[in-house]
Design a protein around this motif. Structure first.
Motif, PDB file in Angstrom:
ATOM      1  N   ALA A  55       0.829  -1.204   0.000  1.00  0.00           N
ATOM      2  CA  ALA A  55       0.000   0.000   0.000  1.00  0.00           C
ATOM      3  C   ALA A  55       0.868   1.260   0.000  1.00  0.00           C
ATOM      4  CB  ALA A  55      -0.921  -0.015   1.211  1.00  0.00           C
ATOM      5  N   ARG A  56       1.932   1.257   0.825  1.00  0.00           N
ATOM      6  CA  ARG A  56       2.797   2.435   0.919  1.00  0.00           C
ATOM      7  C   ARG A  56       3.427   2.750  -0.432  1.00  0.00           C
ATOM      8  NH1 ARG A  56       7.886   2.409   1.248  1.00  0.00           N
ATOM      9  NH2 ARG A  56       8.016   0.254   1.972  1.00  0.00           N
ATOM     10  N   ARG A  57       3.906   1.719  -1.114  1.00  0.00           N
ATOM     11  CA  ARG A  57       4.550   1.923  -2.417  1.00  0.00           C
ATOM     12  C   ARG A  57       3.555   2.491  -3.432  1.00  0.00           C
ATOM     13  NH1 ARG A  57       9.389  -1.339  -2.829  1.00  0.00           N
ATOM     14  NH2 ARG A  57       9.731  -2.344  -0.830  1.00  0.00           N
ATOM     15  N   LEU A  58       2.339   1.962  -3.402  1.00  0.00           N
ATOM     16  CA  LEU A  58       1.323   2.443  -4.350  1.00  0.00           C
ATOM     17  C   LEU A  58       0.964   3.894  -4.067  1.00  0.00           C
ATOM     18  CD1 LEU A  58      -1.249  -0.465  -4.757  1.00  0.00           C
ATOM     19  CD2 LEU A  58       0.102   0.620  -6.524  1.00  0.00           C
ATOM     20  N   VAL A  59       0.782   4.208  -2.785  1.00  0.00           N
ATOM     21  CA  VAL A  59       0.414   5.574  -2.409  1.00  0.00           C
ATOM     22  C   VAL A  59       1.507   6.541  -2.852  1.00  0.00           C
ATOM     23  CG1 VAL A  59       0.176   7.091  -0.399  1.00  0.00           C
ATOM     24  CG2 VAL A  59      -1.142   4.972  -0.516  1.00  0.00           C
ATOM     25  N   GLU A  60       2.765   6.181  -2.615  1.00  0.00           N
ATOM     26  CA  GLU A  60       3.873   7.074  -2.988  1.00  0.00           C
ATOM     27  C   GLU A  60       3.936   7.275  -4.501  1.00  0.00           C
ATOM     28  OE1 GLU A  60       6.751   6.055   0.833  1.00  0.00           O
ATOM     29  OE2 GLU A  60       7.331   5.330  -1.160  1.00  0.00           O
ATOM     30  N   LEU A  61       3.708   6.199  -5.244  1.00  0.00           N
ATOM     31  CA  LEU A  61       3.731   6.303  -6.707  1.00  0.00           C
ATOM     32  C   LEU A  61       2.604   7.198  -7.202  1.00  0.00           C
ATOM     33  CD1 LEU A  61       4.718   5.483  -9.520  1.00  0.00           C
ATOM     34  CD2 LEU A  61       3.348   3.408  -9.336  1.00  0.00           C
ATOM     35  N   MET A  62       1.416   7.006  -6.666  1.00  0.00           N
ATOM     36  CA  MET A  62       0.270   7.804  -7.108  1.00  0.00           C
ATOM     37  C   MET A  62       0.444   9.273  -6.737  1.00  0.00           C
ATOM     38  SD  MET A  62      -1.445   5.854  -8.822  1.00  0.00           S
ATOM     39  CE  MET A  62      -1.219   4.133  -9.129  1.00  0.00           C
ATOM     40  N   ILE A  75      -8.563   0.069   4.899  1.00  0.00           N
ATOM     41  CA  ILE A  75      -7.628   0.061   6.031  1.00  0.00           C
ATOM     42  C   ILE A  75      -6.216   0.380   5.549  1.00  0.00           C
ATOM     43  CG2 ILE A  75      -6.534  -1.426   7.783  1.00  0.00           C
ATOM     44  CD1 ILE A  75      -9.242  -3.015   7.784  1.00  0.00           C
ATOM     45  N   ALA A  76      -5.793  -0.312   4.465  1.00  0.00           N
ATOM     46  CA  ALA A  76      -4.392  -0.192   4.035  1.00  0.00           C
ATOM     47  C   ALA A  76      -4.083   1.184   3.451  1.00  0.00           C
ATOM     48  CB  ALA A  76      -4.087  -1.286   3.019  1.00  0.00           C
ATOM     49  N   VAL A  77      -4.926   1.647   2.535  1.00  0.00           N
ATOM     50  CA  VAL A  77      -4.649   2.933   1.881  1.00  0.00           C
ATOM     51  C   VAL A  77      -5.168   4.090   2.727  1.00  0.00           C
ATOM     52  CG1 VAL A  77      -4.999   4.310  -0.209  1.00  0.00           C
ATOM     53  CG2 VAL A  77      -4.720   1.839  -0.396  1.00  0.00           C
ATOM     54  N   GLY A  78      -6.371   3.895   3.276  1.00  0.00           N
ATOM     55  CA  GLY A  78      -6.996   4.975   4.036  1.00  0.00           C
ATOM     56  C   GLY A  78      -6.172   5.415   5.226  1.00  0.00           C
ATOM     57  N   PHE A 115      -6.019   0.765  -7.422  1.00  0.00           N
ATOM     58  CA  PHE A 115      -4.967  -0.224  -7.705  1.00  0.00           C
ATOM     59  C   PHE A 115      -4.822  -1.204  -6.547  1.00  0.00           C
ATOM     60  CE2 PHE A 115      -3.705   2.670 -11.067  1.00  0.00           C
ATOM     61  CZ  PHE A 115      -3.412   1.769 -12.077  1.00  0.00           C
ATOM     62  N   PHE A 116      -4.933  -0.693  -5.333  1.00  0.00           N
ATOM     63  CA  PHE A 116      -4.783  -1.611  -4.199  1.00  0.00           C
ATOM     64  C   PHE A 116      -5.949  -2.590  -4.145  1.00  0.00           C
ATOM     65  CE2 PHE A 116      -4.831  -3.174   0.097  1.00  0.00           C
ATOM     66  CZ  PHE A 116      -3.502  -3.496   0.269  1.00  0.00           C
ATOM     67  N   GLY A 140      -4.835  17.001  -6.497  1.00  0.00           N
ATOM     68  CA  GLY A 140      -3.995  15.858  -6.873  1.00  0.00           C
ATOM     69  C   GLY A 140      -3.850  14.807  -5.794  1.00  0.00           C
ATOM     70  N   LEU A 141      -3.699  15.278  -4.554  1.00  0.00           N
ATOM     71  CA  LEU A 141      -3.505  14.309  -3.466  1.00  0.00           C
ATOM     72  C   LEU A 141      -4.760  13.442  -3.304  1.00  0.00           C
ATOM     73  CD1 LEU A 141      -1.365  13.565  -1.352  1.00  0.00           C
ATOM     74  CD2 LEU A 141      -2.576  15.033   0.253  1.00  0.00           C
ATOM     75  N   ALA A 142      -5.924  14.092  -3.464  1.00  0.00           N
ATOM     76  CA  ALA A 142      -7.182  13.346  -3.341  1.00  0.00           C
ATOM     77  C   ALA A 142      -7.326  12.371  -4.515  1.00  0.00           C
ATOM     78  CB  ALA A 142      -8.357  14.320  -3.306  1.00  0.00           C
ATOM     79  N   ILE A 143      -6.940  12.817  -5.712  1.00  0.00           N
ATOM     80  CA  ILE A 143      -7.015  11.914  -6.880  1.00  0.00           C
ATOM     81  C   ILE A 143      -6.045  10.746  -6.672  1.00  0.00           C
ATOM     82  CG2 ILE A 143      -6.734  11.731  -9.393  1.00  0.00           C
ATOM     83  CD1 ILE A 143      -7.347  14.712  -9.575  1.00  0.00           C
ATOM     84  N   ALA A 144      -4.889  11.066  -6.112  1.00  0.00           N
ATOM     85  CA  ALA A 144      -3.911  10.001  -5.843  1.00  0.00           C
ATOM     86  C   ALA A 144      -4.499   8.966  -4.883  1.00  0.00           C
ATOM     87  CB  ALA A 144      -2.637  10.591  -5.258  1.00  0.00           C
ATOM     88  N   ALA A 145      -5.300   9.459  -3.918  1.00  0.00           N
ATOM     89  CA  ALA A 145      -5.927   8.532  -2.964  1.00  0.00           C
ATOM     90  C   ALA A 145      -6.900   7.608  -3.693  1.00  0.00           C
ATOM     91  CB  ALA A 145      -6.662   9.320  -1.875  1.00  0.00           C
TER      92      ALA A 145
END
Lengths: 484, 234
Positions: A78-85, A119-122, A106-107, A95-100
């Motif tokens: 999840a951390r890797r995906l969030v950082e990439l987005m 839980i993981a991304v939120g 993807f997650f 942008g940050l909200a779109i990234a979420a």
């Protein structure tokens, strides 16, 4: 007798009995009250459905995707995906909200589960959004809603359960459903992203600048995670393996990535994650098998035939029928757990939609799953609201209020998906070389059955005998062939 | 994990033992569409293995290159290429050796996985009871005043235990039937492909629900502790 059964069910709900008990007691009391399967040995139907699990290969997909999701979640994907987005989309307005939203999407494709995605991304994105001065309720609602995208993004557990539950009534291939869910998932995510841009323009402060070097860096870290959905879907649609086998590929791949490449998961932690997955399966499995018993009862007493007759008698148009069904599903989704609702109502409604109105079972499946996604968000029985309330430490009422705008957006997407079947069927049409456009039967009225229906008026005795015969026979497992 | 890995090995076997291979068929289709004069068999013997080896090498190389290093220092390009080459050769030898030594594959893999699913799922159900993770409509419990809630909870536990005992009874009857059939003819009443007696496999049904019932009765009588509430509902 009907009142007695209803009273028993209500009493079980009121004392907070587990769902598997509610489903099981309902099945047993219905069998005892309304059929001649009243002796204790005949109630073995309940147990024989559990035993039949040992021959149904399509069931393998559920525990395997649950296991791979658990491994990936424990492995820090999840951390890797969030950082990439964030690196990719952070520079856009909102942008940050779109990234979420993108990270959730993807997650969800990796974990296959809505609450796990939330839980993981939120737990990473909600504090980040609030810290970057996005309104708290907007952030709460957005994350809770985007977390429920897991229902629609393949490989989705909801879709697998839908495909398995309707398999006795209409033919639905889980891999077709996966493909059909892709564009609707993008539609919901796209509409949520538009909402993010609109909200993001009001957020004070500077947006981060786009950096190609950072994107490359984060892509390198997150690439292996992003490859999982491609590997799963590519393998299924390339004809390399079936959805069940894809689950096994996902387990092996997630173990290699998290333990050997990322080195974020030790064998001990992998074991803990798998025990957790086994408990989740343990919570789902009794409900699934006992619901099959309930479906068996519904078939025995011809509920589907009666429903068909009732729908024909109402003389509704296809549009009116779907509107009615969706209102009912939203209400059911709000009152019931999504898994139980799918297991009980999908096998009843999908054949009616197909036989009376010619509504494609895949299209209906996508509609059903979007309704279940809404069910994850609609109080009082809204899994994602409970999860969000617990992990973000916010009152349930605040979370319920916060999701209202995003819930409305999801409902808008649902309407588009219902009345523009191309959204769900377009990808399948393209794959099969048919015209992309799939028309909605606007003027559709109850029509003659489009497929062969069960012979009319079978006696209860003959159906019961057939059921017992089937259960006693050692049927070889059905082949789980890849779609062409 | 074993369930997933057994099925995975079976999938690998199916993919690499298929003749002609899927890749060769796909390539031939594409090339013939554009007027290429190729045959599936020709591609299967020459181009497809080359592509698979090439992609395999690149994948192993990428995995090695992006692999987190315990010491923090990364390997040089030469060392990476060498390791990727050795890794690809090893994987190829393993896969091809397996396909050639066991041409019949692992027909039993999905069946053993399904048996594992039954066991894992039902023992998981017992563990879910232990940890209080079974899905329930929480609103039911909240309908009652706080003073009545412990009593209502106890009633729910007893009702759930009673239902579990019904499943134990039904499972035991079924188990006895399977055992009788197996004792009469030990080659019948077996799980296909793995040939395990069904009564052994299905013994998990009464066992798991008996465990559930014991735990619930223990909790209802106050002999066993209540499970810790999970951090988040699942």
């Amino acid at each position: 007798m009907t009142l007695l059964v209803i009273a028993v069910v209500l009493a079980l709900v009121c004392i907070g009995a587990p769902l598997y008990v509610i489903v099981g007691v309902t099945t047993a009391s219905c069998l005892a009250a309304f059929t001649d399967l009243s002796t204790i040995s005949k109630l073995q139907v309940l147990v024989q459905h559990m035993e039949n699990l040992a021959t149904k290969q399509e069931f393998l997909a559920i525990p395997l995707f649950v296991a791979s999701g658990a491994i990936m979640t424990a492995g820090g994907i999840a951390r890797r995906l969030v950082e990439l987005m964030q690196a990719l989309l952070g520079a856009l307005p909102g942008g940050l909200a779109i990234a979420a939203v993108a990270a959730c999407m993807f997650f969800a494709a990796i974990s296959g589960s809505s609450p796990v995605t939330l839980i993981a991304v939120g737990s990473m994105m909600f504090p980040a959004l609030v810290q970057n001065r996005y309104p708290e309720n907007f952030s709460l609602g957005l994350i809770t809603t985007a977390g429920s995208l897991g229902c629609l993004v393949p490989p989705s557990l909801s879709m697998l359960i839908y495909a398995i539950s309707v398999s006795g009534a209409v033919s639905v291939d889980a891999s077709d459903l996966f493909l059909a869910g892709l564009i609707p998932a993008c539609l919901v995510a796209g509409l949520l992203s538009v909402y993010c841009v609109w909200q993001g323009r009001k957020v004070p402060g500077e947006r981060p600048r786009f950096s190609l070097a950072e994107v490359k860096d984060k892509a390198k870290a997150g690439a292996w995670s992003l490859l999982l959905p491609i590997l799963v879907l590519g393998g299924i649609y390339g004809g390399w393996y079936t959805p069940s086998q894809a689950g096994a590929v996902a387990v092996a791949y997630s173990l290699i990535v998290t333990i050997w490449i990322h080195r974020e998961l030790t064998l001990k932690r992998a074991f803990v994650a798998l025990v957790d997955a086994a408990e989740l399966m343990g919570a789902l499995l009794p409900i699934i098998v006992l619901a099959f018993g309930l479906n068996e009862f519904l078939a025995l007493v011809d509920v589907q035939e009666r429903l068909l007759a009732a729908v024909r008698a109402m003389n509704l148009s296809a549009a009116g029928f779907l509107l009615l069904v969706n209102i009912a599903l939203v209400v059911l989704g709000a009152l019931m757990d999504s898994v139980s609702a799918t297991l009980i109502f999908a096998p009843m409604l999908a054949p009616v939609a197909y036989q009376v109105y010619g509504i494609d079972p895949i299209h209906f499946g996508v509609i059903f799953v979007v309704n279940m996604e809404i069910g994850y968000l609609a109080p009082p029985v809204a899994t994602n609201l409970f999860v969000a309330s617990a992990i973000f430490k916010k009152p349930f009422a605040q979370v319920a209020r916060a999701v209202m705008p995003t819930l409305a957006i999801t409902c808008l997407a649902l309407l588009l998906i219902i009345y523009i079947p191309t959204i769900s069927l377009g990808a399948l049409n393209l794959r099969d070389g048919r015209p992309l456009y799939a028309a909605f039967p606007w003027a559709g009225k109850p029509a003659a059955p489009a497929v062969e229906t069960a012979p009319e008026g079978p006696s209860l005795r003959s159906l019961t005998g057939k059921l017992i015969d089937e259960l006693e026979n050692d049927q070889p497992p059905p082949s789980d062939k890849p779609s062409p | 994990m074993s369930m997933g890995l057994v099925v995975f090995v079976d999938v690998v076997h199916r993919i690499f033992s298929r003749s002609p291979g899927r890749l060769a068929t796909l390539l031939a289709g594409v090339l013939q569409h554009f007027g290429g004069d190729v045959t599936v068999a020709g591609l299967d013997a020459t181009v497809a293995p080359g592509i698979i080896l090439g992609v395999g090498f690149l994948t192993v190389y990428a995995a090695l290159r992006t692999r987190a290093q315990a010491s923090g220092r990364s390997l040089g390009r030469g060392a990476l290429v060498l390791r990727a080459f050795v890794g690809t050769v090893l994987i190829t030898v393993l896969v091809q050796g397996f396909v050639r030594l066991r041409p019949e594959g692992m027909v039993w893999a999905p069946y053993s996985a399904l048996v594992t699913l039954l066991w894992v799922g039902l023992i998981g159900a017992s563990m879910a009871t232990y940890k209080g993770r079974h899905l329930a409509l929480e609103m039911g419990e909240k309908l009652w005043p706080a003073s009545l809630q412990p009593t209502i909870k106890r009633i729910a536990l007893i009702v759930t235990a009673a239902f579990s005992l019904l499943i134990v009874l039904l499972g035991s009857i079924s188990l006895a039937d399977h055992f009788a059939a197996w004792r009469e003819s030990p080659t019948s009443d077996l799980i296909p492909a793995v040939d395990w007696p069904k009564w052994v496999v299905f013994a998990v049904v009464p066992y798991a629900f008996a465990m559930i019932a014991i735990r619930l009765v223990g909790r209802a009588l106050g002999l066993l502790p209540e499970p810790e509430p999970p951090e988040v509902p699942t």
